[in-house]
Design a protein around this motif. Sequence first.
Motif, short mmCIF file in Angstrom:
data_model
loop_
_atom_site.label_atom_id
_atom_site.label_comp_id
_atom_site.label_asym_id
_atom_site.label_seq_id
_atom_site.Cartn_x
_atom_site.Cartn_y
_atom_site.Cartn_z
N GLN A 38 0.72 -1.15 0.06
CA GLN A 38 -0.13 -0.06 0.01
C GLN A 38 0.94 1.24 0.17
O GLN A 38 0.44 2.30 -0.65
N ALA A 39 2.07 1.34 0.77
CA ALA A 39 3.02 2.38 0.84
C ALA A 39 3.44 2.70 -0.71
O ALA A 39 3.55 3.73 -0.90
N ARG A 40 3.91 1.75 -1.32
CA ARG A 40 4.30 1.43 -2.57
C ARG A 40 3.33 2.25 -3.57
O ARG A 40 3.85 3.40 -4.11
N HIS A 41 2.19 1.86 -3.49
CA HIS A 41 1.08 2.73 -4.25
C HIS A 41 0.81 3.98 -3.98
O HIS A 41 0.63 4.60 -4.86
N ASP A 42 0.65 4.29 -2.69
CA ASP A 42 0.74 5.74 -2.33
C ASP A 42 1.58 6.34 -2.63
O ASP A 42 1.54 7.69 -3.38
N LEU A 43 2.89 6.19 -2.46
CA LEU A 43 4.06 6.83 -2.94
C LEU A 43 4.14 7.22 -4.29
O LEU A 43 4.35 8.40 -4.92
N LEU A 44 3.71 6.22 -5.33
CA LEU A 44 3.87 6.34 -6.41
C LEU A 44 2.66 7.41 -7.06
O LEU A 44 2.98 8.22 -8.12
N GLU A 45 1.64 7.24 -6.35
CA GLU A 45 0.52 8.07 -6.81
C GLU A 45 0.79 9.66 -6.56
O GLU A 45 0.44 10.55 -7.48
N SER A 64 7.62 20.63 -6.67
CA SER A 64 8.95 20.08 -6.31
C SER A 64 8.89 19.33 -5.12
O SER A 64 8.01 19.59 -4.31
N THR A 65 9.70 18.56 -4.91
CA THR A 65 9.86 17.64 -3.51
C THR A 65 11.41 17.39 -3.03
O THR A 65 12.12 17.35 -3.74
N ILE A 66 11.24 17.71 -1.61
CA ILE A 66 12.48 17.39 -1.03
C ILE A 66 12.69 16.04 -0.40
O ILE A 66 11.14 15.70 0.44
N ILE A 67 13.41 15.18 -0.25
CA ILE A 67 13.44 13.98 0.41
C ILE A 67 14.63 13.80 1.09
O ILE A 67 15.67 14.04 0.39
N THR A 68 14.46 13.55 2.53
CA THR A 68 15.84 13.36 3.39
C THR A 68 16.00 11.70 3.48
O THR A 68 14.89 11.19 3.76
N SER A 69 17.14 11.48 3.79
CA SER A 69 17.29 9.91 4.12
C SER A 69 18.50 9.70 4.70
O SER A 69 19.61 10.41 4.21
N GLN A 70 18.60 8.72 5.55
CA GLN A 70 19.95 8.16 5.92
C GLN A 70 20.61 7.31 5.04
O GLN A 70 21.96 7.12 5.23
N LEU A 71 19.90 6.92 3.95
CA LEU A 71 20.35 5.91 3.06
C LEU A 71 20.88 6.78 1.94
O LEU A 71 20.30 7.69 1.42
N PRO A 72 21.90 6.32 1.24
CA PRO A 72 22.28 6.86 -0.16
C PRO A 72 21.40 6.34 -0.99
O PRO A 72 20.74 5.51 -0.93
N VAL A 73 21.00 7.18 -2.18
CA VAL A 73 20.02 7.05 -3.32
C VAL A 73 20.47 5.56 -3.91
O VAL A 73 19.29 4.88 -4.20
N SER A 74 21.60 5.06 -3.96
CA SER A 74 21.74 3.80 -4.54
C SER A 74 21.03 2.61 -3.70
O SER A 74 20.84 1.62 -4.23
N ALA A 75 20.81 2.86 -2.20
CA ALA A 75 19.96 1.74 -1.69
C ALA A 75 18.52 1.83 -1.64
O ALA A 75 17.82 1.15 -1.06
N TRP A 76 17.92 3.17 -2.33
CA TRP A 76 16.57 3.44 -2.21
C TRP A 76 15.86 2.27 -2.84
O TRP A 76 14.49 2.10 -2.72
N HIS A 77 16.23 1.95 -4.26
CA HIS A 77 15.64 0.79 -4.71
C HIS A 77 15.18 -0.47 -4.03
O HIS A 77 14.19 -1.00 -3.87
N ASP A 133 11.40 1.25 -10.12
CA ASP A 133 11.83 1.87 -11.19
C ASP A 133 10.96 3.07 -11.42
O ASP A 133 11.37 4.21 -11.68
N ALA A 134 9.77 3.05 -11.41
CA ALA A 134 8.68 3.83 -11.60
C ALA A 134 8.86 5.24 -10.73
O ALA A 134 8.87 6.43 -10.93
N ILE A 135 8.91 4.64 -9.32
CA ILE A 135 9.10 5.77 -8.32
C ILE A 135 10.39 6.63 -8.35
O ILE A 135 10.37 7.90 -8.27
N LEU A 136 11.37 5.81 -8.68
CA LEU A 136 12.73 6.60 -8.64
C LEU A 136 12.95 7.40 -9.95
O LEU A 136 13.61 8.49 -9.88
N ASP A 137 12.21 6.85 -10.97
CA ASP A 137 12.28 7.72 -12.33
C ASP A 137 11.69 9.06 -12.17
O ASP A 137 12.20 10.01 -12.78
#
Length: 245
Positions: free
Chosen positions: A177-184, A194-207, A217-221
């Motif tokens: 459900q969270a994946r669906h909500d975020l994609l929407e 525009s969106t700002i996103i903060t994370s302790q993880l590097p972008v390479s780990a978001w997948h 793939d759809a969200i990160l694109d």
Amino acid sequence: MLAHPTLDRLNTMGLTGMAKAFNELAANAEAEQLSHGEWLALLLDREWSWRYDRKLGARLRFAKLRHQAAPEDVDYRGERGLDRALFIKLIAGDWIDAHDNLAICGPSGVGKSWLACALGHKACRDDRSVLYQRVPRLFANLALARGDGRYARLQRTLGRVQLLILDDWGLEPLNDQARHDLLEILEDRYGRRSTIITSQLPVSAWHDVIGNPTYADAILDRLIHNAHRIDLTGESLRRKQAQKA
């Protein structure tokens, strides 16, 4: 001068700032030396300032920023890898006009959320709508909203706000459900906001955090390909402050 009728008319017309300025000038003997043009300029300036402050206050209340941060208070001296030239460019806000995104990554305590809120505060001052959301709480609120009929309205708010701050991304893997909500949310915002996103993880780990490869793939694109990046390093500022105390 008929001070009271003039004040009544200014207040009736909703010119509260001008009314306050008029009352102060009328009580100031030195104001008699001002020309009519100078009087009018002072009244208009006060009205503009009063309206701006009221609108800014409303924007900040709506934004619900986690920190009372301002770009003027950013510390560029700390050894955390903050690119001063890049951040000053981000403060100007052209990237928001271009509907770009921003990813701020780094270990806990290096000031990711604070920097995001500083940019959010500046956006409010620039007459832009801003909304701050912690990602874990956002998904919980969306789940509740789906049950009580607020889901569509909340999604519209998340989609329309000019700058959305998603803080603490990646603390736990996303469920279906969270994946669906975020994609929407990102689909509604892509190329429009525009969106700002903060994370302790590097972008390479978001997948891996997203889990499902197709959704990832759809969200990160929609989130990363047009995103500016700030990668912070160093020790926790909270730990340093505690040691100093």
